[in-house]
Motif scaffolding. Structure first.
Motif: not given
Length: 192
Positions: A84-90, A128-131
């Motif tokens: 669930k956390l992987a789906t949004v930038p949190c 999160y790929g850009k990081y």
């Protein structure tokens, strides 16, 4: 806690439920995970958005600790939360390395957990790929490549790991190509 509606409300409810499960399951097995879970429950009580959640780096600690615990039940709960956390930038950027380490640790457990890690990785990379560069990129790919080198590996895990690894490599090269084009365009604009 005021009633939360919409997408964040359902996200909040799932995390709240899973954190209570993690706290309960770790009560006798691991007090550090229980304490971290209880702290995350308190954090969850005061946040109202994904952005607010990202300002609390301690929030993901019980999930990371659970994956490192070698306990399949605790890891399964944590992987559901990571999905669930992987789906949004949190997830705070400075905790991405810890999350990837948790995925690597989770890959040491049962086949269903390995498959869950492989399911989460592409979604995680899209958000999160850009990081994810350098050492983080190595850890990301290690999550898949390690599974290809296991003795007594199941064909389902090997096939999924191979497909996930190929997908991640394709996305990494696509990102590099896009960045190169952007850089070339900027150079051309500066020369005009």
């Amino acid at each position: 806690m005021a009633a939360l509606g919409g997408e964040f409300g359902s996200f909040w409810k799932l995390l709240n439920t899973e954190l209570h499960s993690l706290s309960s399951e770790s009560k006798k097995r691991n007090t550090a995970i229980r304490n971290a879970s209880d702290k995350s429950i308190e954090i969850l009580k005061v946040v109202h958005s994904y952005e607010e959640l990202s300002r609390h780096p301690d929030f993901i600690i019980p999930f990371v600790m659970s994956c490192g615990s070698k306990n399949a039940k605790l890891t399964t709960i944590s992987m559901q939360c990571f999905q669930k956390l992987a789906t949004v930038p949190c997830i705070p950027i400075d905790k991405l390395s810890d999350v990837l380490d948790a995925f690597i640790e989770a890959n040491q457990l049962a086949m269903d957990i390995k498959l869950k890690v492989l399911q989460v990785l592409p979604i995680f990379f899209q958000v999160y790929g850009k990081y994810i560069y350098g050492e983080l990129c190595v850890k990301l790919l290690k999550c898949c490549s390690d599974l290809l080198q296991l003795p007594n590996k199941s064909s389902m895990v090997v096939g999924t790991a191979s497909a996930t690894l190929q997908q991640l490599i394709d996305e990494i090269f696509e990102r590099l190509s896009s960045e190169e084009k952007d850089r070339d365009n900027k150079i051309n604009e500066d020369n005009e």
